[in-house]
Scaffold this motif. Structure first.
Motif, mmCIF file in Angstrom:
data_model
loop_
_atom_site.group_PDB
_atom_site.id
_atom_site.type_symbol
_atom_site.label_atom_id
_atom_site.label_comp_id
_atom_site.label_asym_id
_atom_site.label_seq_id
_atom_site.Cartn_x
_atom_site.Cartn_y
_atom_site.Cartn_z
ATOM 1 N N ASN A 44 0.605 -1.140 0.079
ATOM 2 C CA ASN A 44 0.173 0.249 -0.048
ATOM 3 C C ASN A 44 0.832 1.168 -0.104
ATOM 4 N N VAL A 45 2.165 1.049 0.307
ATOM 5 C CA VAL A 45 2.876 2.176 0.392
ATOM 6 C C VAL A 45 4.138 2.002 -0.916
ATOM 7 N N LEU A 46 4.302 3.165 -1.405
ATOM 8 C CA LEU A 46 5.598 3.153 -2.398
ATOM 9 C C LEU A 46 6.491 4.078 -2.280
ATOM 10 N N SER A 47 7.508 3.833 -1.789
ATOM 11 C CA SER A 47 8.708 4.870 -1.418
ATOM 12 C C SER A 47 10.119 4.638 -2.296
ATOM 13 N N ARG A 48 9.979 3.477 -3.006
ATOM 14 C CA ARG A 48 11.187 3.133 -4.110
ATOM 15 C C ARG A 48 10.448 2.961 -5.429
ATOM 16 N N ALA A 49 11.307 3.435 -6.223
ATOM 17 C CA ALA A 49 10.778 3.214 -7.571
ATOM 18 C C ALA A 49 11.741 2.335 -8.575
ATOM 19 N N ASP A 50 12.470 1.561 -7.903
ATOM 20 C CA ASP A 50 13.320 0.426 -8.463
ATOM 21 C C ASP A 50 12.414 -0.340 -9.566
ATOM 22 N N SER A 51 11.499 -0.643 -9.157
ATOM 23 C CA SER A 51 10.648 -1.827 -10.276
ATOM 24 C C SER A 51 9.723 -1.311 -10.945
ATOM 25 N N LEU A 52 9.676 0.232 -10.989
ATOM 26 C CA LEU A 52 8.664 0.650 -12.352
ATOM 27 C C LEU A 52 9.124 0.669 -13.561
ATOM 28 N N LYS A 53 8.239 0.773 -14.291
ATOM 29 C CA LYS A 53 8.646 0.605 -15.955
ATOM 30 C C LYS A 53 8.862 2.059 -16.100
ATOM 31 N N GLU A 54 10.245 2.043 -17.239
ATOM 32 C CA GLU A 54 10.310 3.366 -17.724
ATOM 33 C C GLU A 54 9.894 3.524 -18.878
ATOM 34 N N THR A 55 9.587 4.654 -19.435
ATOM 35 C CA THR A 55 9.268 5.101 -20.693
ATOM 36 C C THR A 55 9.637 6.549 -21.357
ATOM 37 N N TYR A 56 10.117 6.647 -22.605
ATOM 38 C CA TYR A 56 10.361 7.786 -23.099
ATOM 39 C C TYR A 56 9.007 8.630 -23.641
ATOM 40 N N VAL A 57 8.830 9.954 -23.226
ATOM 41 C CA VAL A 57 7.652 10.567 -23.754
ATOM 42 C C VAL A 57 8.159 11.737 -24.429
ATOM 43 N N ASP A 58 7.079 12.485 -25.158
ATOM 44 C CA ASP A 58 7.692 13.669 -26.008
ATOM 45 C C ASP A 58 7.706 14.930 -24.969
#
Length: 393
Positions: A44-58
């Motif tokens: 329920n708590v997200l304090s780390r971003a290690d596992s998140l997907k990355e994407t390039y945006v305009d």
């Protein structure tokens, strides 16, 4: 009647909402991470971003990004039980945005404790409430309107902070126990891989292990379902074990009886699910009739029943390769009887089983602790978040 000093309000009066974004890949160098519905399984708590997907945006605007103390809610998902689930961001370490299947909630002012609101919106009662809003049935899409109209009562800010601090103590205890449980389960898995294959030997044991077919060292009984007209709830005949619905916590838990007896299992037999999900292992606590979804296994003389049970636990995830049929998965008696198993001497079997059983007992104790802590927090929430029990500020 409201507790003295508390205020009746709605989530929309204290929080602004915005639907998530549907990003398309770009050749630009604007790289950001995006929270999707799959990330809600992390807790329920997200304090780390290690596992998140990355994407390039305009390009993206500041309002496309999450900030400290934001909330995300699952807006839409094929699994309706996930709709309304919440993620809280007490800290945002880098640029993070949110996908189109989510709704962001952002508190409007500083007179509200984000931790207090988190205790409400991350709770089971909140999800049930918004899922049943309007029609009385589970919604297929969460809307900003449903979120905005969700009622809640708020104590003064100092009391909010004190209540949140108390409940956070239970959260830390639950999280710590969850980690201990995960570690114990991983250690047990590693022990099984080593001890049940002979890669690691217990002190005092030598000699080669022998390969056997299961039918040479075990009695295997394939279940056969009695006719439904013989089912009863009065205790006539034997308890009926039809499949996984009659198993609870790896122990037989029959729901009905049958006066027509087809195939039977005995107390202490290993029960193997032979229909979807295939391979699930449990132990018979009953002399019972077994239906076609169950196979019972008992070792022949000179072998350890406990060792066999641990062995079947170790191969639970391998049965999919043997599954047959397009409508449902199943394995037949020949699949089971032809299974090959490496066996040490009887004393070594008993010693290995004792080590693994001790590991199981540790896991069971931690599961019991975790269940108790969750129940304690649930009871405490019902008291504190309604003002039935007031805290000293």
């Amino acid at each position: 009647m409201l507790p003295e000093g508390w205020e009746a309000t709605t989530l929309g009066k204290i929080m602004d909402f915005r639907n998530g974004l549907n990003f398309s890949k770009s050749d630009s160098k604007n790289l950001i991470k995006v929270v999707g519905v799959s990330d809600f399984s992390l807790g329920n708590v997200l304090s780390r971003a290690d596992s998140l997907k990355e994407t390039y945006v305009d390009q993206f605007k500041d309002d496309d990004l999450l900030i400290e103390n934001d909330f995300l809610f699952v807006r839409s998902n094929g699994n309706k039980s996930l709709i309304g689930r919440c993620l809280y961001f007490p800290y945002v370490p880098e640029p993070i945005s949110f996908s189109g299947f989510t709704i962001r909630g952002r508190l409007k002012g500083c007179s509200i404790s984000a931790n207090y609101i988190f205790q409400i919106v991350a709770g089971e009662y909140f999800r049930k409430h918004i899922n049943l809003s309007g029609s009385g049935t589970n919604i297929s899409n969460l809307s900003q309107e449903i979120l905005s109209n969700t009622p809640l009562i708020l104590p003064p800010l100092p009391e909010q902070k004190k209540i949140a601090a108390i409940l956070s103590t239970w959260d830390r205890a639950i999280e710590g126990t969850e980690k201990l449980l995960a570690n114990s389960q991983q250690q047990k898995k590693a022990l099984m891989q080593q001890l049940l294959t002979g890669k690691k030997r217990l002190p005092g044991f030598t000699g080669e292990w022998e390969k056997h077919r299961l039918c040479d060292c075990c009695h295997v009984v394939m279940g056969s379902s009695p006719k439904s007209e013989f089912y009863n709830e009065t205790g006539e005949g034997l308890p009926l074990l039809q499949g996984n619905a009659d198993i609870k916590n790896r122990l037989s838990c029959p729901r009905i009886f049958t006066s027509e007896i087809t195939k039977e299992c005995q107390l202490g037999d290993i029960l193997l699910s032979v229909r979807a999900p295939v391979g699930t292992v449990s132990i018979a606590l009953h002399h019972a009739c077994i239906g076609r979804g169950i196979s019972s296994i008992r070792v022949k003389k000179g072998n350890s029943q406990e060792f066999a049970y641990q062995y079947f636990l170790s191969i639970e995830d391998r049965w999919e390769r043997l599954a047959q049929g397009s409508t449902f998965e199943a394995v037949n008696g020949d699949d089971i009887k032809k299974l090959t198993i490496l066996l040490p001497s009887f004393p070594e079997q008993k010693a290995i089983a004792a080590v693994l059983t001790t590991a199981d007992e540790e896991i069971t104790a931690l599961e019991s602790d975790l269940s108790r802590l969750r129940q304690e927090k649930k009871a405490l929430m019902q008291q504190l978040l309604t003002g039935k029990i007031r805290v000293a500020v």
